[in-house]
Write an enzyme that holds these catalytic residues in place. Structure first.
Site, PDB file in Angstrom:
ATOM      1  N   ASP A  42     -21.300  11.848 -17.450  1.00  6.92           N
ATOM      2  CA  ASP A  42     -20.180  12.508 -16.668  1.00  6.92           C
ATOM      3  C   ASP A  42     -19.053  11.721 -16.254  1.00  6.92           C
ATOM      4  OD1 ASP A  42     -21.233  11.348 -14.503  1.00  6.92           O
ATOM      5  OD2 ASP A  42     -22.449  12.739 -13.946  1.00  6.92           O
ATOM      6  N   ARG A  56     -13.978  11.504 -13.711  1.00  8.65           N
ATOM      7  CA  ARG A  56     -15.167  12.078 -13.268  1.00  8.65           C
ATOM      8  C   ARG A  56     -15.224  13.525 -13.476  1.00  8.65           C
ATOM      9  NH1 ARG A  56     -19.331  14.433 -12.491  1.00  8.65           N
ATOM     10  NH2 ARG A  56     -21.129  13.519 -11.038  1.00  8.65           N
ATOM     11  N   ASP A  61     -23.197  17.160 -13.095  1.00 10.19           N
ATOM     12  CA  ASP A  61     -23.757  16.032 -12.666  1.00 10.19           C
ATOM     13  C   ASP A  61     -24.733  15.654 -13.666  1.00 10.19           C
ATOM     14  OD1 ASP A  61     -24.514  13.505 -11.415  1.00 10.19           O
ATOM     15  OD2 ASP A  61     -26.360  14.821 -10.294  1.00 10.19           O
ATOM     16  N   THR A  62     -24.812  14.470 -14.423  1.00 13.77           N
ATOM     17  CA  THR A  62     -25.967  14.110 -15.436  1.00 13.77           C
ATOM     18  C   THR A  62     -26.772  13.284 -14.817  1.00 13.77           C
ATOM     19  OG1 THR A  62     -24.563  12.464 -16.479  1.00 13.77           O
ATOM     20  CG2 THR A  62     -24.216  14.598 -17.559  1.00 13.77           C
ATOM     21  N   GLU A  64     -29.040   9.707 -13.853  1.00 14.96           N
ATOM     22  CA  GLU A  64     -28.401   8.393 -13.898  1.00 14.96           C
ATOM     23  C   GLU A  64     -28.985   7.714 -15.051  1.00 14.96           C
ATOM     24  OE1 GLU A  64     -26.150   7.380 -12.131  1.00 14.96           O
ATOM     25  OE2 GLU A  64     -26.118   8.970 -10.463  1.00 14.96           O
ATOM     26  N   ARG A 106     -11.050   8.116  -8.683  1.00 10.70           N
ATOM     27  CA  ARG A 106     -11.119   8.459 -10.102  1.00 10.70           C
ATOM     28  C   ARG A 106     -10.645   9.901 -10.349  1.00 10.70           C
ATOM     29  NH1 ARG A 106     -17.680   8.397 -10.211  1.00 10.70           N
ATOM     30  NH2 ARG A 106     -17.274   9.764  -8.374  1.00 10.70           N
TER      31      ARG A 106
END
Length: 233
Positions: A42, A56, A61-62, A64, A106
């Site tokens: 992501d 971002r 959300d992927t 970690e 970001r």
């Protein structure tokens, strides 16, 4: 001598006025950029008018892969590789919602590759969850919910692991999914998160669709009597 960074909206006007920036077509209302490298599923490093920016992806959300205090999480490497295969070295379009940047500086964006949005592609493949739903950057949240629901129903990717997707992130100790079906019509979902907190989710809650029920309740009172608290969203 102090260097001033050109505001992004001014940069966008400048780029769209130039015909020599890129021979690759980009979607209307997006800012042309080139992906230098994929940080993880992501997060991207891109070139915008000879300046590197970190992007971002909004609302997704992927798992970690490079967190300083967390291990590599299931489906994190798959999400990163998927992003590399689709985006690395490619011309993309960056679509800003309302707020331009996060507290880390970001760019917050929906990323387009041709006529496809990469944020959507991650959800379709079961490689990301909907997360960080903060006003005013919610343009596609309802559409994303419907895409995520389909991935959940198929049980693909992150949705193939029982209780892996949590309200606050991902639970690395999850096992293969085996959700209890409801035969009573009771639809309030009770879930115990990675901190051991008992939380219940009602059908109108933000996290209802992504929650795997460990217990089902017929009323809020029943859930609270069993020691569950309501979800914060």
């Amino acid at each position: 001598m102090r260097t001033h960074v050109m505001p992004l909206f001014i940069l966008f006007i400048f780029l769209t006025a130039c015909t020599t920036i890129s021979s690759e077509p980009v979607k209307d209302n997006t800012i042309p950029a080139t992906v230098d490298r994929v940080v993880d599923g992501d997060t991207l490093k891109v070139q915008v008018e000879n300046r590197e920016e970190t992007v971002r992806l909004l609302l997704v959300d992927t798992p970690e892969t490079k967190h300083p205090t967390k291990p590599v999480q299931p489906f994190g490497p798959e999400a990163s590789q998927f992003a590399k295969d689709i985006l690395e070295g490619k011309e993309i379009g960056i679509e800003i919602d309302v707020s331009e940047r996060d507290k880390y500086g970001r760019l917050l964006a929906y990323v387009w590759i041709g006529d496809s949005m990469f944020n959507e592609m991650l959800l379709e493949e079961g490689l990301a969850r909907i997360a960080y739903i903060y006003q005013p950057n919610v343009k596609y949240v309802d559409h994303f919910q419907s895409i995520q629901r389909e991935a959940q129903e198929k049980g693909i990717g992150i949705w193939s692991l029982e209780n892996y997707v949590q309200e606050e992130g991902f639970n690395e100790s999850s096992k293969k999914k085996s959700e209890k079906p409801s035969s009573t019509g009771c639809d309030i979902k009770g879930n115990i998160n990675s901190k051991g907190e008992k939380i219940y989710h009602t059908p109108d809650g933000a996290y209802y669709d992504m929650t795997i029920a460990e217990e089902l309740f017929c009323s809020k009172a029943e859930a609270e009597a069993a020691g569950f608290r309501p979800s914060s969203r």
